[in-house]
Write an enzyme that holds these catalytic residues in place. Structure first.
Site, short mmCIF file in Angstrom:
data_model
loop_
_atom_site.label_atom_id
_atom_site.label_comp_id
_atom_site.label_asym_id
_atom_site.label_seq_id
_atom_site.Cartn_x
_atom_site.Cartn_y
_atom_site.Cartn_z
N TYR A 136 0.80 -1.35 10.94
CA TYR A 136 1.48 -2.62 11.20
C TYR A 136 2.97 -2.43 11.40
O TYR A 136 3.55 -1.43 10.98
CB TYR A 136 1.25 -3.60 10.04
CG TYR A 136 1.95 -3.15 8.77
CD1 TYR A 136 3.25 -3.55 8.49
CD2 TYR A 136 1.33 -2.28 7.88
CE1 TYR A 136 3.91 -3.10 7.35
CE2 TYR A 136 1.97 -1.83 6.75
CZ TYR A 136 3.26 -2.24 6.49
OH TYR A 136 3.92 -1.78 5.38
N PHE A 146 11.55 -5.32 9.62
CA PHE A 146 11.83 -5.19 8.19
C PHE A 146 10.83 -4.28 7.50
O PHE A 146 11.05 -3.84 6.38
CB PHE A 146 11.90 -6.55 7.48
CG PHE A 146 10.58 -7.26 7.39
CD1 PHE A 146 9.72 -7.02 6.32
CD2 PHE A 146 10.19 -8.15 8.38
CE1 PHE A 146 8.51 -7.67 6.24
CE2 PHE A 146 8.98 -8.80 8.30
CZ PHE A 146 8.13 -8.56 7.23
N ASP A 147 9.72 -3.97 8.17
CA ASP A 147 8.73 -3.08 7.56
C ASP A 147 7.78 -2.56 8.63
O ASP A 147 7.44 -3.29 9.57
CB ASP A 147 7.93 -3.84 6.50
CG ASP A 147 7.14 -2.90 5.57
OD1 ASP A 147 7.37 -1.68 5.62
OD2 ASP A 147 6.31 -3.40 4.81
N TYR A 156 6.60 -15.00 2.18
CA TYR A 156 7.32 -14.79 0.93
C TYR A 156 8.07 -16.03 0.45
O TYR A 156 8.77 -15.99 -0.56
CB TYR A 156 8.27 -13.60 1.05
CG TYR A 156 7.54 -12.31 1.34
CD1 TYR A 156 6.79 -11.67 0.36
CD2 TYR A 156 7.58 -11.74 2.61
CE1 TYR A 156 6.10 -10.51 0.62
CE2 TYR A 156 6.90 -10.56 2.88
CZ TYR A 156 6.16 -9.96 1.88
OH TYR A 156 5.48 -8.81 2.15
N PHE A 164 4.09 -10.18 12.70
CA PHE A 164 3.46 -8.88 12.49
C PHE A 164 2.59 -8.52 13.67
O PHE A 164 1.94 -9.38 14.26
CB PHE A 164 2.55 -8.91 11.25
CG PHE A 164 3.29 -8.86 9.95
CD1 PHE A 164 3.69 -7.65 9.39
CD2 PHE A 164 3.58 -10.03 9.27
CE1 PHE A 164 4.37 -7.62 8.19
CE2 PHE A 164 4.26 -10.01 8.06
CZ PHE A 164 4.65 -8.79 7.52
N ILE A 222 0.14 -10.92 1.60
CA ILE A 222 0.53 -12.32 1.79
C ILE A 222 -0.62 -13.13 2.40
O ILE A 222 -1.46 -12.61 3.11
CB ILE A 222 1.81 -12.44 2.66
CG1 ILE A 222 1.63 -11.78 4.01
CG2 ILE A 222 3.03 -11.89 1.92
CD1 ILE A 222 2.79 -11.99 4.97
#
Length: 189
Positions: free
Chosen positions: A71, A85-86, A131, A148, A105
């Site tokens: 991802y 961010f990830d 979040y 995502f 999540i």
């Protein structure tokens, strides 16, 4: 999204359209832009927006199934993709998760239902399904909408068990769609 770089959609008059793209990348990029446009044109994002990029093969996943996914996550900023961010795309380890276990999540739990092995999906997730007001210190600001791209690399179905003859038996009828509630805007295809 269809095989061989096709996309099909209905317009506001319910007329069916097909577009063939010159490459998989062009089809995927177009599909992402459609999802972003859908997000930007909705007055308030109150559920997860899903857009398949590649369909994958096999049965659609449902709660209890174990997945390994690659991802990338972006912040949704200025009506489009903001900073990453990830991501685990260039790392050795895939993310392992069991759908419905509450370890990821809520937007992932909902947005990944029905995905198939080898499938890629684009998710736009409102803060309440991500979040929320807390955010993630140093990475996700409070009340952030997240984007995502997820790819299912491996699937282990929860309902597979070994039959008395030693052969693997699945309790799912492969022709039946996954039971996904229609009220929240997700379809099983």
């Amino acid at each position: 999204v269809q095989p061989n770089n096709y996309s099909t959609f209905y317009d506001d008059q319910r007329q069916n359209w097909s577009i063939m793209f010159e490459s998989e990348k062009a089809a995927v990029d177009f599909s992402k832009q459609v999802c972003i446009a859908k997000c930007n044109s909705s007055p308030a994002l109150d559920s997860v927006l899903c857009q398949d990029l590649l369909l994958g093969e096999g049965q659609g996943v449902e709660g209890g199934d174990s997945l390994e996914v690659a991802y990338t996550g972006w912040l949704f900023q200025n009506n489009g993709l903001g900073q990453v961010f990830d991501s685990n795309v260039n790392k050795d380890k895939l993310l392992r998760l069991k759908l419905g276990s509450g370890k990821v999540i809520k937007g992932w739990e909902e947005g990944m239902l029905g995905m198939k092995k080898g499938g890629r999906r684009f998710l736009i997730i409102p803060p309440a399904w991500a979040y929320g007001a807390q955010g993630v210190a140093g990475r996700v600001p409070p009340d952030s909408t997240l984007v995502f791209e997820v790819e299912v690399r491996r699937v282990k179905l929860a309902k597979e068990c070994s039959g008395s003859d030693g052969l693997s038996v699945s309790s799912r009828d492969s022709s039946a769609p996954s039971p996904v509630p229609s009220s929240d805007g997700f379809s099983s295809d």
